[in-house]
Design an enzyme around this catalytic site. Structure first.
Site, short mmCIF file in Angstrom:
data_model
loop_
_atom_site.label_atom_id
_atom_site.label_comp_id
_atom_site.label_asym_id
_atom_site.label_seq_id
_atom_site.Cartn_x
_atom_site.Cartn_y
_atom_site.Cartn_z
N GLU A 120 3.10 -6.76 13.88
CA GLU A 120 1.85 -6.68 15.02
C GLU A 120 1.56 -8.08 15.07
O GLU A 120 0.83 -9.01 15.97
CB GLU A 120 0.80 -5.72 14.80
CG GLU A 120 -0.08 -5.57 15.66
CD GLU A 120 -1.38 -4.64 15.21
OE1 GLU A 120 -1.52 -4.35 14.04
OE2 GLU A 120 -2.27 -4.59 16.06
N ARG A 177 1.02 -1.10 -0.01
CA ARG A 177 -0.01 0.12 0.05
C ARG A 177 0.99 1.34 0.22
O ARG A 177 0.54 2.27 -0.54
CB ARG A 177 -1.11 0.09 1.29
CG ARG A 177 -2.23 -1.15 0.80
CD ARG A 177 -3.02 -0.99 2.14
NE ARG A 177 -2.13 -1.54 3.45
CZ ARG A 177 -2.21 -2.84 3.68
NH1 ARG A 177 -2.87 -3.83 3.15
NH2 ARG A 177 -1.63 -3.20 4.87
P1 AMP Z 1 4.46 -2.53 12.04
O1 AMP Z 1 5.70 -2.83 11.57
O2 AMP Z 1 3.98 -3.11 13.30
O3 AMP Z 1 4.36 -0.81 12.50
O4 AMP Z 1 3.33 -2.58 11.10
C1 AMP Z 1 3.10 -1.58 9.98
C2 AMP Z 1 3.09 -2.62 8.61
O5 AMP Z 1 1.98 -3.72 8.77
C3 AMP Z 1 2.50 -1.75 7.62
O6 AMP Z 1 3.01 -2.11 6.53
C4 AMP Z 1 0.75 -2.15 7.61
O7 AMP Z 1 0.56 -1.99 6.18
C5 AMP Z 1 0.91 -3.32 8.29
N1 AMP Z 1 -0.31 -3.29 9.36
C6 AMP Z 1 0.23 -3.57 10.77
N2 AMP Z 1 -0.79 -3.69 11.64
C7 AMP Z 1 -1.97 -3.14 10.83
C8 AMP Z 1 -3.32 -3.04 11.06
N3 AMP Z 1 -3.76 -3.09 12.26
N4 AMP Z 1 -4.13 -2.79 10.11
C9 AMP Z 1 -3.61 -2.75 8.74
N5 AMP Z 1 -2.19 -2.62 8.54
C10 AMP Z 1 -1.42 -2.94 9.55
#
Ligand code: AMP
Length: 187
Positions: A112, A75
């Site tokens: 996550e 995205r």
């Molecule tokens: P993080 O590395 O934990 O900051 O996660 C961010 C990445 O994972 C981004 O590329 C987001 O597209 C995806 N992502 C993580 N959590 C979510 C969520 N709750 N909803 C949508 N995309 C998420």
């Protein structure tokens, strides 16, 4: 029952925050139980809203404050291309493992909802090039941290990080300091 729309906040003000919030659908238990997935496809699909928010990102940084945009698969690619077109700079894709045809730097990290590896082509940046990193959601900051590490290993300098939405309760922003983080919507 009140018909008032709850106030929303973000680094470019409540109006842009509300546009992002209005284009987001919460999907519970995707991709696994306990995760509320923030589906931004309605936002991307709404032309006037998408343009207004991209213009807001460009206004926040100012044309000339970065030399290239790095978008995180997938995205982040959508946002990166629009910002790059609006400012006349190029795009560097930050790809999931195994997609790049030539030698690449690689960084693994915790999400996550799992584990992931991202890659950037060696030589993707002219040394010292100022890079705006963009993605849709900042959650734990693992993706952003790995991307910044890759940008720097590939010779770029991180000018800032922009996301449409920040999940503030996961404290991702703390992991990225002292670099500049810009979130259109913080929830
Ligand atoms: P993080 O590395 O934990 O900051 O996660 C961010 C990445 O994972 C981004 O590329 C987001 O597209 C995806 N992502 C993580 N959590 C979510 C969520 N709750 N909803 C949508 N995309 C998420």
């Amino acid at each position: 029952m009140s018909s008032e729309i709850p106030a929303v906040t973000g680094d470019s003000g409540p109006e842009l925050a509300a546009l992002v919030a209005g284009g987001t659908v919460d999907v519970p238990d995707f991709p696994k139980p306990g995760i509320v997935f923030k589906d931004l496809m309605p936002f991307f699909g709404d032309g006037p809203t998408f343009r207004t928010v991209i213009d807001g990102i460009v206004a926040h940084y100012g044309v000339g404050s970065f030399d290239v945009v790095a978008g995180v698969e997938a995205r982040g690619f959508v946002m990166a291309a629009a910002i790059a077109y609006a400012t006349g700079v190029g795009v560097v894709p930050v790809r999931k493992a195994g997609k790049l045809p030539r030698p690449a730097f690689s960084a693994s990290y915790g999400l996550e909802y799992g584990e992931a590896t991202l890659e950037v082509s060696e030589g993707a940046f002219v040394p010292g090039q100022r890079v705006l990193v963009v993605d849709d959601v900042l959650a734990t900051g693992g993706t952003a941290g790995a991307t910044m590490d890759l940008v720097e290993r590939a010779g770029g300098v991180v000018a800032g990080f922009t996301v449409l939405m920040e999940l503030g309760f996961l404290d991702g922003r703390e992991r990225l300091g002292p670099r500049k983080v810009h979130a259109l919507l913080t929830v």
